[in-house]
Design an enzyme around this catalytic site. Structure first.
Site, PDB file in Angstrom:
ATOM      1  N   ARG A   6       5.275   1.677  -0.598  1.00 20.72           N
ATOM      2  CA  ARG A   6       6.777   0.949  -1.330  1.00 20.72           C
ATOM      3  C   ARG A   6       6.697  -0.528  -1.003  1.00 20.72           C
ATOM      4  O   ARG A   6       6.054  -0.932  -0.189  1.00 20.72           O
ATOM      5  CB  ARG A   6       7.701   1.706  -0.608  1.00 20.72           C
ATOM      6  N   ASP A  25       1.982   4.355   2.681  1.00 17.64           N
ATOM      7  CA  ASP A  25       3.435   4.069   2.259  1.00 17.64           C
ATOM      8  C   ASP A  25       3.119   2.938   1.221  1.00 17.64           C
ATOM      9  O   ASP A  25       2.701   1.880   1.729  1.00 17.64           O
ATOM     10  CB  ASP A  25       4.367   3.606   3.521  1.00 17.64           C
TER      11      ASP A  25
END
Length: 234
Positions: free
Chosen positions: A162, A160
């Site tokens: 982000r 991930d």
């Protein structure tokens, strides 16, 4: 590497103790946009653009309902505004893909935030930050048995990628340093707290389960501790 250091390395931020020092941003434009969804629900949003976001991307903050009143009440000890940081998902948000729950979560979030006042932060970080083409490549790997996280790493990306530093910048600009966070993802709360946003409460979204996204949702629960009450975990 600690989560704090990982975030700082990605966004070029300075670590001060357990918090990250983040440069201020400013509102560039603000315009009211009527919103309407496929099921007929409609409202209006105050869409804000920004200058000085750390990653240089075109993220948006959308004020919904009495967002100004919610911010003002917070300054006097009232309930903080409801906020959802929502990562862009072309396939789910626009095309109605059932491989994820992004489109239904977006629809749900807009109505719930509009009811109480707050912000939807629309973040341009498709596919957990790996981009649209790479996300579709990951879908192909999921079709042969990998889960969503395994597929990202098989492509040479992080599970991930982000980064919620721009989300924190936008919240600081609009005066929402204390929030109620509409999210099932514990990483969002952890990152925002390290970036100086006080998360008073985590509010879960509904469960938008389909035959096509069951494995995807189960991986989020198993792998990253999302607070989703799936049938097999109820």
């Amino acid at each position: 590497m600690t989560v704090t250091r990982r975030i700082a390395n990605r966004a070029g931020l300075h670590v001060a103790g357990k918090r990250l020092e983040i440069a201020p941003a400013t509102v560039r434009t603000a315009v009211t946009v009527p919103l309407r969804f496929g099921d007929g629900y409609g409202t209006a949003g105050r869409v804000m653009t920004f200058q000085g976001l750390v990653d240089g991307k075109e993220h948006l903050a959308i004020g919904l309902g009495d967002w100004e009143g919610a911010v003002a009440r917070t300054a006097h000890g009232g309930e903080p505004p409801l906020v959802r940081p929502h990562s862009e998902c072309l396939t789910g948000d626009v095309l109605g893909s059932e491989r994820c729950d992004c489109g239904p979560q977006l629809r749900e979030a807009v109505e719930r935030i509009a009811e109480v006042g707050g912000f939807l932060l629309y973040l341009r970080q498709e596919g957990r930050g790996i981009g649209l083409y790479a996300k579709l490549d990951a879908y192909a790997l999921q079709d042969v048995g990998l889960d969503t996280y395994e597929a990202n790493t098989a492509l040479g990306h992080g599970e991930d990628e982000r980064d919620y530093a721009p989300a924190a910048q936008m919240l600081h600009v609009v005066g929402a340093d204390r929030i109620r966070l509409l999210s099932n993802n514990p990483d969002k709360a952890a990152q925002l707290k390290r970036l100086g946003v006080r998360v008073e409460e985590r509010v879960t979204t509904g469960v938008h389960l389909t035959d096509a996204n069951a494995r995807y949702l189960a991986a989020k629960v198993d792998h990253t501790g999302h607070t989703l009450a799936l049938p097999r975990f109820a």
